[in-house]
Write an enzyme that holds these catalytic residues in place. Structure first.
Site, PDB file in Angstrom:
ATOM      1  CG  HIS A 132      40.441  -0.078 -75.176  1.00 62.34           C
ATOM      2  ND1 HIS A 132      39.614  -0.762 -76.019  1.00 62.34           N
ATOM      3  CD2 HIS A 132      40.179  -0.555 -73.934  1.00 62.34           C
ATOM      4  CE1 HIS A 132      38.874  -1.606 -75.322  1.00 62.34           C
ATOM      5  NE2 HIS A 132      39.198  -1.503 -74.056  1.00 62.34           N
ATOM      6  CG  ASP A 151      41.275  -0.022 -79.039  1.00 63.32           C
ATOM      7  OD1 ASP A 151      41.898  -0.999 -78.618  1.00 63.32           O
ATOM      8  OD2 ASP A 151      40.153   0.338 -78.613  1.00 63.32           O
TER       9      ASP A 151
HETATM   10  C1  XLS Z   1      35.930  -6.715 -72.258  1.00 63.91           C
HETATM   11  C2  XLS Z   1      35.265  -5.436 -72.175  1.00 63.91           C
HETATM   12  C3  XLS Z   1      35.976  -4.287 -72.865  1.00 63.91           C
HETATM   13  C4  XLS Z   1      35.462  -2.978 -72.365  1.00 63.91           C
HETATM   14  C5  XLS Z   1      36.350  -1.821 -72.621  1.00 63.91           C
HETATM   15  O1  XLS Z   1      35.357  -7.747 -71.975  1.00 63.91           O
HETATM   16  O2  XLS Z   1      33.965  -5.567 -72.650  1.00 63.91           O
HETATM   17  O3  XLS Z   1      35.839  -4.401 -74.240  1.00 63.91           O
HETATM   18  O4  XLS Z   1      34.213  -2.693 -72.881  1.00 63.91           O
HETATM   19  O5  XLS Z   1      37.584  -1.950 -71.995  1.00 63.91           O
END
Ligand code: XLS
Ligand code: NI
Ligand code: NI
Length: 441
Positions: A104, A107
């Site tokens: 993200h 991140d």
């Molecule tokens: C959350 C999601 C997230 C997505 C990316 O539950 O799995 O991690 O994969 O935003």
């Protein structure tokens, strides 16, 4: 990257040692170089590391703070820490032999006081990430934007009742698309974060869904404008963080995409734990997406069936994964997608080694499942059984039903005439379950 990798000094590159190995820091089933059907296993499986869990996860839960302390998370300058963390990340990707990573925007780079400051931080990190990608050969499977952590998104991003928040989210995704393109991302993921509701007492459901569709159309327009060629993916999840999320599961996602004229541009990124939260099996979600030609990528993890939330555990259940793999292979694979380990360490797993054990177990389970699934498909016993089960639709009035060349009147005539009462035929579930186990043991 430093010449002498320094972030995981005690841990060597993980090698394939075969099923007989007792070395906990070796692969027993995942040999990235093994050639299968003319291509190395690494190319079939396209494993990816989820940066948010493996490099931003600290083990916190609603009852307590983080437990996991990494040596590179030291200092006062958030951008300098982010750069060191990124180097640690790329050392890990290489040592664990992952050809891809995913992130993200927030991140990888700290959020600043303004959007412009956040974008500047992001640019600094992306420049370095690009150099590390080039140096290591590790590629970006997908990028995405975090539209759920910052308090501004507490009532959603694209579905927020305030158009100002919608605009902010749009600006954030614009930038996230651009950096994903800059890093050669092969896909772009939309997970609905807080796109849902807590109570219908304050929610205009129809309007919110229309706003979400408008947002996705704008994202497509921008991708076109900048020449981004990656595949767009929706990641369904039924609940958490909101009580109800609009991308509940694949079936509701297909209905949403079709209703709003988006179906040609999106596929699905399916997460095991999200499937089970929706009351489905992982394989069910894969089959449903495949049935619509919309199987895109996998977020590889598993939940705990006794807990009602997204525990994001590493999946070592070879039986579940074998079933999933048979469906994925039958559908022709994942194309530009891959298996992204959207999974995190348990709170007490505080050692650097734990990060390796976790991914070794996950990679091995998927590699084994892939090999077993290929044997199952090559033998063709299940496929033959299923074909035979539907054979009455291959010819005669069955084929006419499928081609819609026959109606109720003629079918009634057939039943009243020579057909009469159908003969019951066993579904052979127990026989098939036993057959499946012969491949697993
Ligand atoms: C959350 C999601 C997230 C997505 C990316 O539950 O799995 O991690 O994969 O935003
Ligand atoms: Ni996910
Ligand atoms: Ni998840």
């Amino acid at each position: 990257m430093k010449k002498n990798p320094a972030y995981f000094p005690r841990i060597p590159r993980i090698e394939y040692e075969g099923p007989g190995s007792a070395n906990p820091l070796a692969f027993r089933h995942y040999d990235p170089a093994q050639v299968v059907a003319g291509r190395p296993l690494a190319d079939h499986l396209r494993f990816s590391i989820a940066y948010w869990h493996s490099f931003r996860g600290v083990g916190s839960d609603p009852f307590g703070p983080g437990t996991i302390v990494r040596p590179w998370e030291r200092g006062k300058d958030a951008v300098a820490i982010a750069l060191a963390r990124l180097e640690a990340g790329f050392e890990f990707f290489q040592k664990i032999r992952a050809p891809f990573w995913c992130f993200h925007d927030r991140d990888i780079a700290p959020e600043g006081a303004t959007l412009a400051a956040s974008n500047r931080n992001l640019d600094r990190i992306v420049t370095h990430a690009k150099a590390l990608q080039k140096q290591t050969g590790v590629k970006l499977l997908w990028g995405t934007a975090n539209l759920f952590s910052n308090p501004r998104y507490m009532c959603g991003a694209a579905t927020n009742p305030d158009a100002h928040v919608f605009a902010y989210a749009a600006a954030q995704v614009k930038k996230a698309l651009e950096v994903t393109q800059e890093l050669g991302g092969e896909n772009y993921v939309f997970w609905g974060g807080r796109e849902g509701y807590e109570t219908l007492l304050n929610t205009d459901l129809k309007r919110e869904q229309a706003h979400l569709a408008a947002f996705l159309h704008m994202a497509l327009d921008h991708a076109k404008a900048i020449g981004f060629k990656g595949q767009f993916l929706i990641e369904p999840k039924p609940k958490e963080p909101t009580k109800h999320q609009y991308d509940f599961d694949v079936a509701s996602g297909v209905a949403f995409l079709r209703t709003h004229g988006l179906e040609r541009h999106f596929k699905f990124n399916l997460e095991t734990n999200h499937a089970t939260l929706a009351g489905h099996t992982f394989q069910h979600e894969i089959e449903t997406a495949a049935a619509h030609g919309m199987l895109g990528s996998i977020d590889a993890n598993s939940g705990d069936l006794l807990l009602g939330w997204d525990t994001d555990q590493f999946n070592t259940d070879v039986k579940e994964l074998t079933l999933a793999m048979t469906s994925i292979l039958r559908a022709g694979g994942l194309g530009s997608g891959g298996f992204n380990f959207d999974a995190k360490l348990r709170r007490p797993s505080v050692d650097l080694e734990d990060l390796f054990y976790a991914h070794i177990g996950g990679f091995d389970a998927y590699a084994l499942a892939f090999k077993v699934a290929r044997r199952i498909l090559a033998d063709g016993k299940f496929d033959a059984f299923v074909r035979e089960r539907y054979a009455s639709f291959d010819t005669g009035f069955g084929a006419d039903i499928e081609r819609r060349k026959i109606g109720f009147k003629q079918l009634e005539k057939l039943v009243l005439g020579s057909l009469g009462e159908p003969t019951p035929r066993s579904g052979r579930q127990e026989y098939l379950e036993n057959l499946l186990n012969t491949y697993l043991h």
